[in-house]
Motif scaffolding. Structure first.
Motif, short mmCIF file in Angstrom:
data_model
loop_
_atom_site.label_atom_id
_atom_site.label_comp_id
_atom_site.label_asym_id
_atom_site.label_seq_id
_atom_site.Cartn_x
_atom_site.Cartn_y
_atom_site.Cartn_z
N ASN A 1 48.80 10.01 17.95
CA ASN A 1 49.41 11.62 18.33
C ASN A 1 50.56 12.03 17.03
N ALA B 1 53.37 9.33 29.27
CA ALA B 1 52.95 8.14 28.57
C ALA B 1 54.01 6.89 28.53
N LEU B 2 55.09 7.11 28.46
CA LEU B 2 56.19 6.19 28.54
C LEU B 2 56.19 5.38 29.81
N MET C 1 63.92 17.72 21.72
CA MET C 1 63.14 16.69 22.56
C MET C 1 63.98 16.97 23.79
N TRP D 1 52.88 15.36 27.65
CA TRP D 1 52.69 14.15 28.24
C TRP D 1 53.76 12.95 27.70
N ALA D 2 54.31 13.04 26.82
CA ALA D 2 54.98 11.91 26.22
C ALA D 2 55.83 11.15 27.26
N ALA E 1 58.33 4.25 20.77
CA ALA E 1 58.83 5.18 21.75
C ALA E 1 60.47 5.95 21.11
N MET F 1 56.34 17.43 19.95
CA MET F 1 56.20 16.50 20.91
C MET F 1 55.13 16.67 22.19
N TYR G 1 62.26 13.18 28.34
CA TYR G 1 61.82 12.32 27.32
C TYR G 1 62.86 10.96 27.16
N TRP H 1 59.75 8.14 18.18
CA TRP H 1 59.02 9.58 18.40
C TRP H 1 59.67 10.68 18.07
N MET I 1 49.80 7.47 21.66
CA MET I 1 51.20 7.67 21.20
C MET I 1 51.19 7.74 19.62
#
Length: 173
Positions: A157, A116-117, A1, A112-113, A99, A109, A5, A102, A154
Motif C-alpha cells: 500500500n 491490519a495492525l 491520521m 483498513w489500516a 506501522a 492511509m 490508528y 506509516w 501494508m
C-alpha cells in the motif's frame, strides 16, 4: 491520521512487548528447569559463569518462572523457545517499523489500516501459541503466512501510494 490508528498502534506495540516477555520467561524457565537434567549441562557450560552462581535472587527467580514445574523436554524446549524469539525478531521488527512510520509517509492511509495492525498481532499470538506446542503443523505455518500477507499488504500500500504521488524514495513529492 485517525485516533483509531494510533490507538491500534499503541495496543499492538504493548501486546507484542508482553508476548515477547512471555517468550523470554519461557526461555528462562527452560534454563532453570533444565538445570535439573543431565542433557542441559552442555548449555550451562556454554553460558556465562556468572549466570549460574548461586545468589539470593536465584531461588526467588527459580520459583517465580516455574523452574520446578514440568513437563520439560530438555534441549528440545530450549531450542523451540529460542527459535520463537528469533522468529519474532525476524517478523515483528519490520511490522513495528512499518506501522510506526506509516502515518508520517505522505500517502492516503486506507480505512483498513487499524484493522491490519490488530489482525497482524492476533495472528502473531496464534503463531506464538502454536509454536509452544510440538508438531502443530500446518496451522503454525498458516498463521505465519497470514501475518506475512498482512505485513506485505501494508508495505505494498505504501509503495503504490508513493508511486501514484510520483516518488520512489527520492524524497521529493
Amino acid at each position: 491520521m485517525s485516533d483509531a490508528y494510533y490507538a491500534a498502534l499503541g495496543w499492538c506495540t504493548a501486546a507484542l512487548c508482553i508476548k515477547n516477555m512471555l517468550n523470554h520467561l519461557l526461555v528462562v524457565r527452560c534454563r532453570f528447569a533444565g538445570e535439573l537434567t543431565p542433557e542441559f549441562s552442555d548449555h550451562k557450560k556454554e553460558s556465562l559463569p556468572e549466570n549460574w552462581q548461586v545468589k539470593i535472587l536465584y531461588p526467588v527467580l527459580y520459583y517465580a518462572v516455574g523452574g520446578f514445574a514440568g513437563p520439560f523436554r530438555g534441549k528440545e524446549d530450549m531450542e523451540r523457545f529460542q527459535a520463537m524469539e528469533r522468529n519474532a525478531v525476524e517478523n515483528e521488527t519490520f511490522f513495528l517499523i512499518l506501522a510506526a512510520i506509516w502515518p508520517s509517509i505522505p500517502v492516503d492511509m486506507p480505512d483498513w489500516a487499524p484493522t491490519a495492525l490488530l489482525v497482524f498481532v492476533y495472528l502473531r499470538f496464534v503463531h506464538f501459541a502454536l509454536y509452544c506446542f510440538v508438531k502443530i503443523q500446518p496451522w503454525r505455518a498458516i498463521s505465519w503466512t497470514l501475518s506475512t500477507v498482512v505485513l506485505n499488504a501494508m508495505a505494498i500500500n505504501i509503495i503504490i501510494s508513493l508511486s501514484k504521488k510520483g516518488t520512489s524514495g527520492s524524497g521529493e513529492l
